[in-house]
Design a protein around this motif. Sequence first.
Motif, PDB file in Angstrom:
ATOM      1  N   PHE A   7      -0.952  -7.435   7.693  1.00 22.96           N
ATOM      2  CA  PHE A   7      -1.035  -7.067   6.273  1.00 22.96           C
ATOM      3  C   PHE A   7      -2.281  -6.219   6.045  1.00 22.96           C
ATOM      4  O   PHE A   7      -3.344  -6.721   5.693  1.00 22.96           O
ATOM      5  N   CYS A   8      -2.139  -4.910   6.276  1.00 20.97           N
ATOM      6  CA  CYS A   8      -3.251  -3.954   6.128  1.00 20.97           C
ATOM      7  C   CYS A   8      -2.818  -2.809   5.219  1.00 20.97           C
ATOM      8  O   CYS A   8      -1.669  -2.371   5.264  1.00 20.97           O
ATOM      9  N   HIS A   9      -3.746  -2.295   4.449  1.00 26.01           N
ATOM     10  CA  HIS A   9      -3.452  -1.263   3.465  1.00 26.01           C
ATOM     11  C   HIS A   9      -3.992   0.096   3.897  1.00 26.01           C
ATOM     12  O   HIS A   9      -5.016   0.177   4.584  1.00 26.01           O
ATOM     13  N   ILE A  10      -3.299   1.145   3.437  1.00 24.01           N
ATOM     14  CA  ILE A  10      -3.660   2.489   3.847  1.00 24.01           C
ATOM     15  C   ILE A  10      -3.203   3.483   2.785  1.00 24.01           C
ATOM     16  O   ILE A  10      -2.303   3.186   1.985  1.00 24.01           O
ATOM     17  N   ASN A  62       0.723  -0.782   5.143  1.00 23.82           N
ATOM     18  CA  ASN A  62       1.507  -0.515   3.941  1.00 23.82           C
ATOM     19  C   ASN A  62       0.661   0.304   2.971  1.00 23.82           C
ATOM     20  O   ASN A  62      -0.561   0.429   3.133  1.00 23.82           O
ATOM     21  N   ILE A  63       1.315   0.873   1.965  1.00 24.66           N
ATOM     22  CA  ILE A  63       0.615   1.713   0.992  1.00 24.66           C
ATOM     23  C   ILE A  63      -0.225   0.836   0.066  1.00 24.66           C
ATOM     24  O   ILE A  63       0.255  -0.163  -0.476  1.00 24.66           O
ATOM     25  N   ALA A  64      -1.480   1.241  -0.114  1.00 23.39           N
ATOM     26  CA  ALA A  64      -2.405   0.485  -0.956  1.00 23.39           C
ATOM     27  C   ALA A  64      -2.010   0.554  -2.429  1.00 23.39           C
ATOM     28  O   ALA A  64      -1.351   1.503  -2.879  1.00 23.39           O
ATOM     29  N   ALA A  65      -2.429  -0.461  -3.193  1.00 24.84           N
ATOM     30  CA  ALA A  65      -2.209  -0.498  -4.633  1.00 24.84           C
ATOM     31  C   ALA A  65      -2.881   0.718  -5.285  1.00 24.84           C
ATOM     32  O   ALA A  65      -3.846   1.258  -4.744  1.00 24.84           O
ATOM     33  N   PRO A  66      -2.364   1.141  -6.442  1.00 23.76           N
ATOM     34  CA  PRO A  66      -1.417   0.444  -7.318  1.00 23.76           C
ATOM     35  C   PRO A  66       0.023   0.642  -6.889  1.00 23.76           C
ATOM     36  O   PRO A  66       0.332   1.535  -6.102  1.00 23.76           O
TER      37      PRO A  66
END
Length: 344
Positions: A7-10, A62-66
């Motif tokens: 579970f990492c954001h990018i 996965n794509i970071a928020a928002p």
Amino acid sequence: MEKIDAFCHIMPPEYYTRFFELDGSIAAANLRNRVSAIPSLHDMDVRFRLMDEFGDYRQIINIAAPPVEDLGSPAISKEMSRIGNEAMADLVHKHPDRFAGFTACVPMDDPEAAVEELDYACSELGALGAQIYTSMHGHPMDEDRFDVFYARAAQLDKVIQVHPCRNSTWADYPSETVSKFELWWALGWEMDLSMFMGRMVFSGVLERYPSIKFLIHHGGSMIPHFSGRVGPGLDQLGARTPPGQRADVEHFPLSKRPLDYFKMFYVDTAMFGAAHALRCSIDFFGVDHVLFGSDCPYDPEKGPGYIRSTIKNLGEIGLDDSDRRTIFNGNVRKVFNDTLDAGV
């Protein structure tokens, strides 16, 4: 020991550039300062350097928020989903030694379009599943219109990562108009995750799709810590329901105890260095339902801090090597269908 961070954001450069071009989105405007201050979200050289600290280590991104739904019209949601998915697929293709895979960005403001994007991302780009949020424009995710998406994800046997999404406009009390002291983030997001899980249980989503795989961020949030209320407390469902809401608990769609459904969720280890909380999550969900996940790169160091603290926690809470291996990579391979070495 191999570590696959689930579970990492990018924000790939293509997505990052378009994100900063969008006008009229309060969500984008509020987060621009935040994301621009974290170079490892979009600068892969910075990201790879921070990852080097951890040896045999790869990320599922996965794509970071928002959420893309907050960036504008449904047309914008679809556009941003496609940009993000194709950019993430390209990163995975070019750097399989860094990125074990990605989960798709999907426009949930148009559930049929979300299904189409899920199909495209999985069949054409190799996505391992999708990331959704705990609400969509304030609407709960158990509304009937979203069922088509859950049905398709279950049919494809793909993971649905779940991320919280409220902001400061969600007041802490009915007498107020905004949330204060960033409690909407520190505590409100955990409420969001817990409420999402409860609504998936009691609306019958898990009953209808028993093979569905939800990966809940932050260790399953409040659920393991309040399992006594979730278990024996909700065994008495209806005892506290006012007469005007009896329809909520009549003709109930569940065939087993509520607590048994909550144990069907998968959770990650993103507890930000709170070893006791991580132990509680593992005790409740069981080793076989916990996946190594760090929430990179949102720590105070802007990348490596939560990875480091999570690895440390998993080494100090009494797990044997077999259980640690199961969490670091075994469950990730199992839940994501063991497709993580293609191209390596």
